[in-house]
Design an enzyme around this catalytic site. Structure first.
Site, PDB file in Angstrom:
ATOM      1  N   LYS A  68       0.803  -1.226   0.000  1.00 57.16           N
ATOM      2  CA  LYS A  68       0.000   0.000   0.000  1.00 57.16           C
ATOM      3  C   LYS A  68       0.838   1.280   0.000  1.00 57.16           C
ATOM      4  O   LYS A  68       0.354   2.332  -0.437  1.00 57.16           O
ATOM      5  CB  LYS A  68      -0.961   0.008   1.188  1.00 57.16           C
ATOM      6  N   ASN A  89      -4.799   2.063  -1.818  1.00 58.06           N
ATOM      7  CA  ASN A  89      -5.370   0.720  -1.930  1.00 58.06           C
ATOM      8  C   ASN A  89      -6.157   0.521  -3.219  1.00 58.06           C
ATOM      9  O   ASN A  89      -6.682  -0.552  -3.461  1.00 58.06           O
ATOM     10  CB  ASN A  89      -6.266   0.400  -0.714  1.00 58.06           C
ATOM     11  N   ASP A 104     -10.010   3.028   1.830  1.00 56.80           N
ATOM     12  CA  ASP A 104     -10.107   2.458   3.180  1.00 56.80           C
ATOM     13  C   ASP A 104     -10.782   3.422   4.146  1.00 56.80           C
ATOM     14  O   ASP A 104     -11.508   3.005   5.052  1.00 56.80           O
ATOM     15  CB  ASP A 104      -8.714   2.096   3.712  1.00 56.80           C
TER      16      ASP A 104
END
Length: 284
Positions: A68, A89, A104
């Site tokens: 990430k 992500n 996220d």
């Protein structure tokens, strides 16, 4: 002719539930496209993106651990939120450029919106873990005016993360072990307050050590949120429910972040009215 496709990349990748989620939505909407899991080692990220740039059927990818942060070096630009968090992500090709996003934050906050939409005298969250997932969680909570107590095995790492992501915030860093033994601390009146406890670590996941958290550290009425997805119903959540606390499992965040990515990949809204069916599928 090959179909459009998106995928999730990581190392390892076999445990990812993302293909099941996206394929469920594609089938439900009748979209002629695919979603795959693709194992990519850290040293192969450059070759992976070079190949995908040249593929007209590639609609983008989700990025899971441990890439990430490393993936950023291979992208042309970042969405402002992803740039602030320092983690990506979701990668999408846009006008010949590879653009990095972070869904996220949206996924984490989605199940909390009913609480966060209310007015509070004070908002506090105890976040356990200071790894990659915690970056998005801290950034999201700070934006919602939540005071954060961030716990890590190394408190200096937690302190550095807080200083990086919300330097003006009145947050606190403590050792993860602080929450393991019982406390005789007497909480003040929590009426009108928002209290949250988040397990942002892999502790409690199948094959990992258990999460050592004593619920005398939980204020009355606190919400327990565990981002672990295997098992979805963790020992932490079971213990919280036994004390009458509202709980949120890791599938909530997983599905929420996937929904935001799906819209970017396939330009369609996933059928969220079928989340119950999707959860049953993921539980198999």
């Amino acid at each position: 002719m090959s179909q459009p496709y998106a995928e999730v990349v990581g190392d390892p990748i076999a445990q990812s539930k993302s293909p099941a989620i996206h394929c469920f939505w594609l089938a439900a909407l009748g979209i002629a496209a695919e979603y795959r899991a693709h194992s990519v080692a850290a040293g192969d990220l450059g070759d992976y993106f070079a190949a995908r740039r040249a593929d007209p059927n590639w609609r983008g990818c989700n990025v899971t651990m441990p890439h990430k942060q490393a993936v950023i070096a291979h992208l042309d630009r970042l969405d402002p939120l992803a740039e602030r968090i320092g983690a990506v992500n979701t990668v999408v090709p846009e006008g010949g450029a590879l653009v990095g996003y972070n869904t996220d934050v949206a996924g984490f906050l989605e199940p909390l919106q009913g609480w966060l939409g209310k007015r509070h005298l004070y908002r506090m969250a105890r976040v356990l873990g200071a790894g990659g997932a915690a970056r998005a969680i801290v950034a999201g909570l700070a934006a919602e005016r939540v005071t954060i107590v961030l716990a890590a095995r190394d408190p200096a790492k937690a302190e550095a993360l807080l200083a990086e992501l919300d330097p003006g915030g009145e947050h606190h860093a403590v050792a993860l072990s602080h929450f393991a033994p019982p406390t005789d601390f007497v909480f003040d009146d929590r009426a009108g307050c928002f209290d949250l406890i988040v397990n942002a670590s892999p502790l409690g996941m199948r094959g990992q050590d258990p999460l050592a958290f004593d619920f005398t550290h939980a204020p009355p009425g606190a919400i327990a949120y565990d981002i672990v997805t295997d098992p979805a119903d963790t020992a932490f959540l079971k213990a919280a429910r036994a004390r009458g606390m509202p709980t949120i499992d890791g599938l909530a965040m997983l599905i929420g972040q996937a929904a935001a990515a799906f819209e970017r990949f396939f330009a369609a809204h996933p059928p969220r009215d079928r989340d119950g069916e999707l959860r049953a599928l993921l539980a198999r």
